[in-house]
Design an enzyme around this catalytic site. Structure first.
Site, PDB file in Angstrom:
ATOM      1  N   SER A 124      -6.546   1.942  -6.775  1.00  0.00           N
ATOM      2  CA  SER A 124      -7.714   1.793  -5.904  1.00  0.00           C
ATOM      3  C   SER A 124      -8.996   1.944  -6.711  1.00  0.00           C
ATOM      4  O   SER A 124      -9.033   2.682  -7.712  1.00  0.00           O
ATOM      5  CB  SER A 124      -7.651   2.899  -4.846  1.00  0.00           C
ATOM      6  OG  SER A 124      -8.869   3.021  -4.181  1.00  0.00           O
ATOM      7  N   TYR A 149      -6.278  12.217  -1.858  1.00  0.00           N
ATOM      8  CA  TYR A 149      -5.710  10.859  -1.905  1.00  0.00           C
ATOM      9  C   TYR A 149      -6.131  10.158  -3.195  1.00  0.00           C
ATOM     10  O   TYR A 149      -5.310   9.598  -3.922  1.00  0.00           O
ATOM     11  CB  TYR A 149      -6.170  10.039  -0.688  1.00  0.00           C
ATOM     12  CG  TYR A 149      -5.983   8.560  -0.889  1.00  0.00           C
ATOM     13  CD1 TYR A 149      -4.712   7.986  -0.886  1.00  0.00           C
ATOM     14  CD2 TYR A 149      -7.078   7.719  -1.131  1.00  0.00           C
ATOM     15  CE1 TYR A 149      -4.535   6.626  -1.117  1.00  0.00           C
ATOM     16  CE2 TYR A 149      -6.912   6.365  -1.353  1.00  0.00           C
ATOM     17  CZ  TYR A 149      -5.642   5.823  -1.347  1.00  0.00           C
ATOM     18  OH  TYR A 149      -5.472   4.480  -1.583  1.00  0.00           O
ATOM     19  N   LYS A 153      -3.947   8.712  -6.769  1.00  0.00           N
ATOM     20  CA  LYS A 153      -4.017   7.397  -7.438  1.00  0.00           C
ATOM     21  C   LYS A 153      -4.370   7.581  -8.908  1.00  0.00           C
ATOM     22  O   LYS A 153      -3.779   6.967  -9.796  1.00  0.00           O
ATOM     23  CB  LYS A 153      -5.059   6.510  -6.754  1.00  0.00           C
ATOM     24  CG  LYS A 153      -4.684   6.079  -5.342  1.00  0.00           C
ATOM     25  CD  LYS A 153      -3.452   5.184  -5.334  1.00  0.00           C
ATOM     26  CE  LYS A 153      -2.941   4.934  -3.941  1.00  0.00           C
ATOM     27  NZ  LYS A 153      -1.608   4.329  -3.916  1.00  0.00           N
TER      28      LYS A 153
HETATM   29  P1  NAD Z   1       0.017   1.124   4.733  1.00  0.00           P
HETATM   30  O1  NAD Z   1       0.028   2.536   5.201  1.00  0.00           O
HETATM   31  O2  NAD Z   1      -0.144   0.044   5.752  1.00  0.00           O
HETATM   32  O3  NAD Z   1       1.343   0.827   3.903  1.00  0.00           O
HETATM   33  C1  NAD Z   1       2.002   1.823   3.154  1.00  0.00           C
HETATM   34  C2  NAD Z   1       3.465   1.813   3.576  1.00  0.00           C
HETATM   35  O4  NAD Z   1       4.181   2.808   2.834  1.00  0.00           O
HETATM   36  C3  NAD Z   1       3.652   2.152   5.061  1.00  0.00           C
HETATM   37  O5  NAD Z   1       4.444   1.138   5.662  1.00  0.00           O
HETATM   38  C4  NAD Z   1       4.376   3.502   5.050  1.00  0.00           C
HETATM   39  O6  NAD Z   1       5.257   3.622   6.138  1.00  0.00           O
HETATM   40  C5  NAD Z   1       5.080   3.457   3.701  1.00  0.00           C
HETATM   41  N1  NAD Z   1       5.360   4.772   3.102  1.00  0.00           N
HETATM   42  C6  NAD Z   1       4.496   5.802   2.911  1.00  0.00           C
HETATM   43  N2  NAD Z   1       5.130   6.819   2.307  1.00  0.00           N
HETATM   44  C7  NAD Z   1       6.416   6.436   2.104  1.00  0.00           C
HETATM   45  C8  NAD Z   1       7.552   7.054   1.521  1.00  0.00           C
HETATM   46  N3  NAD Z   1       7.508   8.300   1.043  1.00  0.00           N
HETATM   47  N4  NAD Z   1       8.711   6.345   1.470  1.00  0.00           N
HETATM   48  C9  NAD Z   1       8.782   5.090   1.964  1.00  0.00           C
HETATM   49  N5  NAD Z   1       7.732   4.457   2.534  1.00  0.00           N
HETATM   50  C10 NAD Z   1       6.557   5.126   2.591  1.00  0.00           C
HETATM   51  O7  NAD Z   1      -1.113   0.985   3.599  1.00  0.00           O
HETATM   52  P2  NAD Z   1      -1.694  -0.309   2.892  1.00  0.00           P
HETATM   53  O8  NAD Z   1      -3.106  -0.460   3.315  1.00  0.00           O
HETATM   54  O9  NAD Z   1      -0.758  -1.431   3.021  1.00  0.00           O
HETATM   55  O10 NAD Z   1      -1.725   0.214   1.393  1.00  0.00           O
HETATM   56  C11 NAD Z   1      -0.677  -0.043   0.473  1.00  0.00           C
HETATM   57  C12 NAD Z   1      -0.962   0.693  -0.817  1.00  0.00           C
HETATM   58  O11 NAD Z   1      -2.227   0.259  -1.325  1.00  0.00           O
HETATM   59  C13 NAD Z   1      -1.053   2.207  -0.675  1.00  0.00           C
HETATM   60  O12 NAD Z   1      -0.468   2.812  -1.802  1.00  0.00           O
HETATM   61  C14 NAD Z   1      -2.537   2.461  -0.634  1.00  0.00           C
HETATM   62  O13 NAD Z   1      -2.858   3.741  -1.094  1.00  0.00           O
HETATM   63  C15 NAD Z   1      -3.048   1.386  -1.578  1.00  0.00           C
HETATM   64  N6  NAD Z   1      -4.450   1.017  -1.329  1.00  0.00           N
HETATM   65  C16 NAD Z   1      -4.837   0.637  -0.086  1.00  0.00           C
HETATM   66  C17 NAD Z   1      -6.178   0.337   0.162  1.00  0.00           C
HETATM   67  C18 NAD Z   1      -6.650  -0.045   1.547  1.00  0.00           C
HETATM   68  O14 NAD Z   1      -7.850   0.023   1.797  1.00  0.00           O
HETATM   69  N7  NAD Z   1      -5.780  -0.476   2.459  1.00  0.00           N
HETATM   70  C19 NAD Z   1      -7.124   0.409  -0.883  1.00  0.00           C
HETATM   71  C20 NAD Z   1      -6.683   0.767  -2.149  1.00  0.00           C
HETATM   72  C21 NAD Z   1      -5.337   1.081  -2.369  1.00  0.00           C
HETATM   73  N1  UFG Z   2     -18.373   2.802   7.529  1.00  0.00           N
HETATM   74  C1  UFG Z   2     -19.205   2.959   8.615  1.00  0.00           C
HETATM   75  N2  UFG Z   2     -18.633   3.245   9.829  1.00  0.00           N
HETATM   76  C2  UFG Z   2     -17.293   3.371   9.999  1.00  0.00           C
HETATM   77  C3  UFG Z   2     -16.448   3.197   8.874  1.00  0.00           C
HETATM   78  C4  UFG Z   2     -17.027   2.919   7.651  1.00  0.00           C
HETATM   79  O1  UFG Z   2     -20.422   2.860   8.497  1.00  0.00           O
HETATM   80  O2  UFG Z   2     -16.855   3.644  11.124  1.00  0.00           O
HETATM   81  C5  UFG Z   2     -18.971   2.446   6.219  1.00  0.00           C
HETATM   82  C6  UFG Z   2     -18.702   3.469   5.134  1.00  0.00           C
HETATM   83  O3  UFG Z   2     -19.652   4.497   5.166  1.00  0.00           O
HETATM   84  C7  UFG Z   2     -18.761   2.586   3.886  1.00  0.00           C
HETATM   85  C8  UFG Z   2     -18.233   1.237   4.361  1.00  0.00           C
HETATM   86  O4  UFG Z   2     -18.375   1.243   5.780  1.00  0.00           O
HETATM   87  O5  UFG Z   2     -20.102   2.415   3.485  1.00  0.00           O
HETATM   88  C9  UFG Z   2     -16.773   1.007   4.026  1.00  0.00           C
HETATM   89  O6  UFG Z   2     -16.015   2.131   4.483  1.00  0.00           O
HETATM   90  P1  UFG Z   2     -14.416   2.102   4.546  1.00  0.00           P
HETATM   91  O7  UFG Z   2     -13.973   3.417   5.095  1.00  0.00           O
HETATM   92  O8  UFG Z   2     -13.950   0.874   5.214  1.00  0.00           O
HETATM   93  O9  UFG Z   2     -13.996   1.953   3.008  1.00  0.00           O
HETATM   94  P2  UFG Z   2     -14.309   2.895   1.749  1.00  0.00           P
HETATM   95  O10 UFG Z   2     -15.034   2.050   0.762  1.00  0.00           O
HETATM   96  O11 UFG Z   2     -14.931   4.168   2.150  1.00  0.00           O
HETATM   97  O12 UFG Z   2     -12.842   3.242   1.245  1.00  0.00           O
HETATM   98  C10 UFG Z   2     -11.801   2.268   1.144  1.00  0.00           C
HETATM   99  C11 UFG Z   2     -10.452   2.948   1.370  1.00  0.00           C
HETATM  100  C12 UFG Z   2     -10.188   3.907   0.255  1.00  0.00           C
HETATM  101  C13 UFG Z   2     -10.284   3.202  -1.057  1.00  0.00           C
HETATM  102  C14 UFG Z   2     -11.624   2.534  -1.203  1.00  0.00           C
HETATM  103  C15 UFG Z   2     -11.712   1.736  -2.473  1.00  0.00           C
HETATM  104  O13 UFG Z   2     -10.457   3.648   2.606  1.00  0.00           O
HETATM  105  O14 UFG Z   2      -8.892   4.426   0.395  1.00  0.00           O
HETATM  106  O15 UFG Z   2     -11.845   1.646  -0.099  1.00  0.00           O
HETATM  107  O16 UFG Z   2     -10.650   0.854  -2.556  1.00  0.00           O
HETATM  108  F1  UFG Z   2     -10.131   4.090  -2.050  1.00  0.00           F
END
Ligand code: NAD
Ligand code: UFG
Length: 336
Positions: A124, A149, A153
């Site tokens: 991330s 969290y 990562k």
């Molecule tokens: P998500 O929660 O939709 O998907 C993660 C999946 O992993 C879920 O289906 C959950 O049930 C499964 N899981 C969690 N722990 C587990 C375990 N111990 N064993 C088996 N399954 C398990 O999340 P996502 O948005 O699809 O994110 C996928 C990956 O990308 C994650 O590692 C997340 O940290 C990373 N990531 C997501 C974002 C974002 O904004 N969505 C940003 C940066 C990184």
């Molecule tokens: N925001 C609002 N109102 C809301 C939600 C978000 O104003 O209800 C704003 C936040 O303050 C930020 C922007 O919208 O300025 C984006 O916020 P998000 O929560 O959607 O995303 P972040 O950038 O804070 O974080 C996300 C994931 C993290 C990841 C990061 C970088 O949640 O896990 O992107 O990949 F680490």
């Protein structure tokens, strides 16, 4: 290749499976469904026209992993499984370190015992902390994370790097995602958050569908063009395609590689609200709230390394991201 997709029932994993199958890879999925619904995989099966081999299991369960690796000849693992809620990680650090770190250590150990040393890891942009350069290149030093969290990562990136240093047979691709939004254009799969959404786009779509009265904008006094936080939103289908490209790096024995997956463009919270309103012809009521703890003003990528080395470039623009997010929510008001 035969790919084990951990966390494949989740938001990014389910979209990636489609791209993998369309690129003629085979997949096996493991997910404990702690943050997802098996319906997502049924919908994926509908989209690709084939069943998805699925194990409901926890990646910390060594015996189940052994069974999976013994019954499939896995070439590489795309490792999405993990807990990802920033706020929850602050109140439940042990659970986050156990799930994300212990889960990955168990997975890596079983992988190496089965001579599978190819992994793509979901990292991330959060590992950059408060970035010292914008746009952020992969050379930007990692920073102080603001929550457990983020540390999982950052630590997992270090663990995977050390595994590669100790044993050059490992091919490790660290993909640093920026802000994934959007949904599959079919409207069949998308992001399905539990409870009140933490992230901007799911909150906006829940306001649009009438589940929430208004959006709170967290701060309008940042040093940005309109005072609200700027992020690099990327369509989840583009992100998914990035994983298929990353497999090419694995195929040429890349060793250790790190790529930003973003568009390189920054949009403020107000920009996103306006883009959503224009794309979908829906008004999003909002009010300005105090800043959210741990937020930074601006975060967007320089994605040129992924283009140069993998030939990957995001295709979808912000209007299409807003259109597909809404298409998913409108067709599935209660999620899966
Ligand atoms: P998500 O929660 O939709 O998907 C993660 C999946 O992993 C879920 O289906 C959950 O049930 C499964 N899981 C969690 N722990 C587990 C375990 N111990 N064993 C088996 N399954 C398990 O999340 P996502 O948005 O699809 O994110 C996928 C990956 O990308 C994650 O590692 C997340 O940290 C990373 N990531 C997501 C974002 C974002 O904004 N969505 C940003 C940066 C990184
Ligand atoms: N925001 C609002 N109102 C809301 C939600 C978000 O104003 O209800 C704003 C936040 O303050 C930020 C922007 O919208 O300025 C984006 O916020 P998000 O929560 O959607 O995303 P972040 O950038 O804070 O974080 C996300 C994931 C993290 C990841 C990061 C970088 O949640 O896990 O992107 O990949 F680490």
């Amino acid at each position: 290749m035969n790919i084990l997709v951990t966390g494949g029932a989740g938001f990014i994993g389910s979209h990636t499976i489609i791209e993998l199958i369309q690129a003629h890879h085979q997949v096996v999925v493991i997910d404990n469904l702690c943050n997802s619904n098996p319906e997502s995989l049924r919908r994926v099966a509908t989209i690709v026209g084939q069943e998805i081999p699925f194990y409901k299991a926890d990646i910390r369960d060594r015996q189940r992993l052994e069974e999976i690796f013994s019954s499939h000849s896995i070439d590489a693992c795309i490792h999405f499984a993990g807990l990802k809620a920033v706020g929850e990680s602050v109140s439940m650090p042990w659970e986050y370190y156990d799930n994300n770190i212990n889960g990955t250590l168990t997975l890596l150990d079983v992988m190496r015992q089965h001579h599978c040393k190819n992994i793509i890891f979901s990292s991330s942009a959060t590992v950059y902390g408060s970035p010292v350069e914008i746009p952020i290149t992969e050379n930007c030093p990692k920073g102080q994370c603001t929550n457990p969290y983020g540390w999982t990562k950052s630590m997992l990136e270090q663990i995977l790097t050390d595994m590669h240093t100790a044993d050059s047979e490992w091919n490790v691709v660290l993909l640093r995602y920026f802000n994934p939004i959007g949904a599959h254009p079919s409207g069949l799969i998308g992001e399905n958050p539990n409870g009140i959404p933490n992230n901007l786009m799911p909150y906006i779509t829940q306001v649009a569908i009438g589940k929430r009265a208004e959006l709170g904008v967290f701060g309008n006094d940042y040093d940005t063009h309109d005072g609200t936080g700027v992020r690099d939103y990327i369509h989840v289908v583009d992100l998914a395609a990035g994983h298929v490209k990353a497999l090419q790096a694995i195929e040429r024995n890349c060793g250790l590689d790190i790529y930003n997956l973003g568009t390189g463009k920054g949009y403020s919270v107000l920009d996103v609200i306006h883009a959503f309103e224009e794309a979908n012809n829906i008004k999003i009521p909002y009010s300005i709230k105090p800043r959210r703890a741990g937020d930074i003003a601006t975060c967007f990528s320089d994605p040129s390394k992924a283009y140069r080395e993998l030939g990957w470039l995001a295709q979808y623009d912000i209007t299409e991201m807003c259109r597909d997010s809404w298409n998913w929510q409108r067709n599935n008001p209660e999620g899966f």
